[in-house]
Every structure is written in C-alpha cells, then in structure tokens.
Design a protein around this motif. Structure first.
Motif, mmCIF file in Angstrom:
data_model
loop_
_atom_site.group_PDB
_atom_site.id
_atom_site.type_symbol
_atom_site.label_atom_id
_atom_site.label_comp_id
_atom_site.label_asym_id
_atom_site.label_seq_id
_atom_site.Cartn_x
_atom_site.Cartn_y
_atom_site.Cartn_z
ATOM 1 N N PHE A 177 1.101 -0.686 0.024
ATOM 2 C CA PHE A 177 -0.187 0.189 0.368
ATOM 3 C C PHE A 177 0.641 1.182 0.162
ATOM 4 O O PHE A 177 2.198 1.584 0.280
ATOM 5 C CB PHE A 177 -0.732 0.143 1.103
ATOM 6 C CG PHE A 177 -2.113 -0.706 1.149
ATOM 7 C CD1 PHE A 177 -2.900 -0.570 0.085
ATOM 8 C CD2 PHE A 177 -2.134 -2.290 1.973
ATOM 9 C CE1 PHE A 177 -4.148 -1.792 0.176
ATOM 10 C CE2 PHE A 177 -3.048 -2.584 1.658
ATOM 11 C CZ PHE A 177 -4.292 -2.871 0.785
ATOM 12 N N ASN A 178 0.331 2.132 -0.194
ATOM 13 C CA ASN A 178 1.016 3.701 -0.198
ATOM 14 C C ASN A 178 1.158 4.070 0.809
ATOM 15 O O ASN A 178 0.035 4.211 1.807
ATOM 16 C CB ASN A 178 0.067 4.232 -1.340
ATOM 17 C CG ASN A 178 0.798 3.865 -2.370
ATOM 18 O OD1 ASN A 178 2.023 3.373 -3.125
ATOM 19 N ND2 ASN A 178 -1.008 4.229 -3.558
ATOM 20 N N ASN A 179 1.689 5.064 1.379
ATOM 21 C CA ASN A 179 1.489 5.808 2.556
ATOM 22 C C ASN A 179 1.899 7.084 2.164
ATOM 23 O O ASN A 179 3.352 7.833 1.611
ATOM 24 C CB ASN A 179 3.383 5.529 3.509
ATOM 25 C CG ASN A 179 2.724 6.317 4.706
ATOM 26 O OD1 ASN A 179 1.325 6.073 5.160
ATOM 27 N ND2 ASN A 179 3.942 6.003 5.666
ATOM 28 N N PRO A 180 1.071 8.087 2.075
ATOM 29 C CA PRO A 180 -0.217 7.668 2.786
ATOM 30 C C PRO A 180 -1.222 7.447 1.424
ATOM 31 O O PRO A 180 -0.893 7.461 -0.210
ATOM 32 C CB PRO A 180 -0.832 9.134 2.660
ATOM 33 C CG PRO A 180 -0.066 10.199 2.047
ATOM 34 C CD PRO A 180 1.046 9.405 2.200
ATOM 35 N N GLY A 181 -2.312 6.929 1.424
ATOM 36 C CA GLY A 181 -2.766 5.801 0.561
ATOM 37 C C GLY A 181 -4.408 7.042 0.422
ATOM 38 O O GLY A 181 -4.643 7.710 0.559
ATOM 39 N N SER A 182 -4.601 6.531 -0.636
ATOM 40 C CA SER A 182 -5.769 7.177 -0.983
ATOM 41 C C SER A 182 -7.504 6.614 -0.991
ATOM 42 O O SER A 182 -7.622 5.384 -0.640
ATOM 43 C CB SER A 182 -6.292 7.201 -2.616
ATOM 44 O OG SER A 182 -7.564 7.848 -3.779
ATOM 45 N N ASP A 183 -7.776 7.471 0.258
ATOM 46 C CA ASP A 183 -9.200 6.930 0.547
ATOM 47 C C ASP A 183 -10.565 6.765 -0.586
ATOM 48 O O ASP A 183 -11.010 7.965 -0.860
ATOM 49 C CB ASP A 183 -9.627 7.588 1.482
ATOM 50 C CG ASP A 183 -11.047 7.289 2.503
ATOM 51 O OD1 ASP A 183 -11.422 5.627 2.378
ATOM 52 O OD2 ASP A 183 -11.610 8.421 2.892
ATOM 53 N N THR A 184 -11.073 5.120 -1.105
ATOM 54 C CA THR A 184 -12.076 5.204 -2.052
ATOM 55 C C THR A 184 -13.156 5.634 -1.326
ATOM 56 O O THR A 184 -13.935 6.336 -2.196
ATOM 57 C CB THR A 184 -11.574 3.505 -2.439
ATOM 58 O OG1 THR A 184 -10.541 3.228 -2.348
ATOM 59 C CG2 THR A 184 -12.901 3.137 -3.074
ATOM 60 N N PHE A 185 -13.444 5.494 -0.291
ATOM 61 C CA PHE A 185 -15.286 5.843 0.359
ATOM 62 C C PHE A 185 -14.997 7.193 0.955
ATOM 63 O O PHE A 185 -15.864 7.290 1.789
ATOM 64 C CB PHE A 185 -15.535 4.688 1.542
ATOM 65 C CG PHE A 185 -15.342 3.518 0.905
ATOM 66 C CD1 PHE A 185 -15.553 2.962 -0.040
ATOM 67 C CD2 PHE A 185 -13.743 2.607 1.608
ATOM 68 C CE1 PHE A 185 -15.736 2.068 -0.164
ATOM 69 C CE2 PHE A 185 -13.849 1.203 1.437
ATOM 70 C CZ PHE A 185 -14.752 1.002 0.481
ATOM 71 N N ALA A 186 -13.577 7.881 1.129
ATOM 72 C CA ALA A 186 -13.982 10.120 0.457
ATOM 73 C C ALA A 186 -15.027 10.565 0.249
ATOM 74 O O ALA A 186 -15.024 10.057 -0.633
ATOM 75 C CB ALA A 186 -13.013 9.954 0.974
ATOM 76 N N GLY A 187 -15.918 10.850 0.879
ATOM 77 C CA GLY A 187 -17.589 11.834 0.669
ATOM 78 C C GLY A 187 -18.626 10.686 0.187
ATOM 79 O O GLY A 187 -19.356 11.359 -0.820
ATOM 80 N N SER A 188 -18.209 10.011 0.509
ATOM 81 C CA SER A 188 -18.996 8.434 0.327
ATOM 82 C C SER A 188 -20.547 8.773 1.334
ATOM 83 O O SER A 188 -18.809 8.549 2.632
ATOM 84 C CB SER A 188 -19.433 7.211 0.098
ATOM 85 O OG SER A 188 -18.055 6.751 0.678
ATOM 86 N N ASN A 189 -21.265 8.373 1.755
ATOM 87 C CA ASN A 189 -22.416 8.097 2.830
ATOM 88 C C ASN A 189 -23.250 6.522 3.598
ATOM 89 O O ASN A 189 -23.203 5.935 2.369
ATOM 90 C CB ASN A 189 -23.464 8.938 2.890
ATOM 91 C CG ASN A 189 -23.211 10.349 3.337
ATOM 92 O OD1 ASN A 189 -21.375 10.951 3.409
ATOM 93 N ND2 ASN A 189 -23.363 11.248 2.374
#
Length: 218
Positions: A177-189
């Motif tokens: 994984f990358n540091n920092p990673g990318s949050d797939t669920f950012a902005g979703s509810n």
C-alpha cells in the motif's frame, strides 16, 4: 425472515478497552447496492466503561445527493447477535427495524429462534427504544430508555480503504500500500444504526462473540 448477509467470527472482549471491526464494501454481488447491504460492523467499549456499543452501517457508497433521499428499508430488520457462552450460537439478539421515520430497537433479548431465521420479538412495540431517524445534515438525534441509547441516520462512511491499490496488489501489479493511501470511500455516506447497551445486560464470563445480519420480511 430470510438471511441476506452475515458477518461472522468477531471476538469481543467485554471487560477491557477494545475496538473491533468487520467491513464488506463493494464485493457482495447478491446484495450490492440494495437496501439490505451491510457495509460495516463495529463493536467497542462506550465512553462509559460500563457500556458496549454496537454499530451497523448499511447502504454504502451513498453520494451526498443520494443520501438526501436514502431511507432505511422498512421490510429489512438489522439484527445484532451476541454469543456469551462461546458456542458461536446467539444467546441474545438486538433487533432494529424502521417504521414511519423512526427506528425501533428491541433487546438485548433471548431470540425466538437461532440461525438464519428470526422472529421479531412479540413485545417489540412495548419494549422497544424508538428514536426519530436523523435527517441528512442534521445534528444527531438520540433516545435513551432503560439504560439503552440509540441513534439511526446517515453518516459519513468511517471506513478507510485504498481499494484501487488493494486491487493492484491482488492483481500482482503492486507489492504494498502507499503511504499515504487514497481513501476510496471519502465523501460517501452510509445509513448507520448505533446501539449502546450496559454490559450488565450482555452477561457472560467476559468474552463474547458478536455478528450482525440483515433479514428481509417474508
């Protein structure tokens, strides 16, 4: 009622500080995108060390626009299962079902039957803790009865996952994984059900197993 989805094997230490999580995003084609789809299950010690908190999130990946009209399915019951004897069979259940803009939570109580079939507790209306479902964008509405506190409504998806990088690792195209990673669920509810229960209502010798199911009325 028919079992649609089960998250199993979550051991919970009920007498010390802990936080456990089970998550299932995107990869459940039988219920993906449906109103019974469980995305996360959390169990942890409450702010009061005398309490346990159970959280079930459903209907993941909701955009802000879709969250405005998203609603709990009144034909789907969410059931928290608690095994306090170590045999992986539920000794207690907490049942949650929506009706006319409110969430009704019953239990913890001994189940009428164990396994994939469940019956809504006969005295549910009398015994339930009921709370208005919090509208999107509003401060949390909670209700407490008999020491049990309840919340139901939309919330930002709290689970962090770099799904693209995960897929790359599984596909052999990346090694870590990358540091920092990318949050797939950012902005979703998600639509969330939160139940805080005194440990004294759970019983057992100190360790419990707990899992959550969504069950559709037949």
């Amino acid at each position: 009622m028919k079992n649609l989805k089960k998250i199993l094997g979550i051991g919970v230490l009920a007498v010390a500080s802990y936080f456990v999580i089970a998550a299932d995003h995107i990869d459940a084609p039988a219920v993906q995108g449906g109103t019974s789809d469980i995305t996360d299950f959390y169990a942890f010690q409450g702010e009061s060390t005398s309490n346990l908190v159970f959280v079930a999130n459903v209907q993941g990946l909701l955009s802000p626009e879709n969250t405005i009209t998203a609603a709990f399915d009144e034909s789907v019951m969410v059931e928290f299962n608690i095994d306090n004897t170590g045999d992986n069979v539920e000794d207690l259940v907490i049942q949650a079902i929506a009706k006319n803009g409110r969430m009704y939570v019953i239990g913890p109580k001994k189940p009428g039957s164990t396994g994939v079939m469940s019956v809504l507790n006969a005295n549910g209306a009398k015994d339930a803790v009921s709370v208005d479902i919090t509208p999107y964008g509003m401060d949390a509405i909670t209700a407490t009865k008999g020491g049990i506190s309840v919340f139901a409504g939309p919330r930002d998806d709290p689970f962090f996952m770099d799904f693209a990088q995960y897929s790359a690792i599984i596909g052999g195209n990346a090694s870590s994984f990358n540091n920092p990673g990318s949050d797939t669920f950012a902005g979703s509810n998600v639509l969330s059900i939160v139940v805080e229960v005194p440990k004294s209502m759970i019983g057992g010798s100190g360790t419990i197993n707990t899992w959550v199911e969504s069950k559709r009325k037949q």
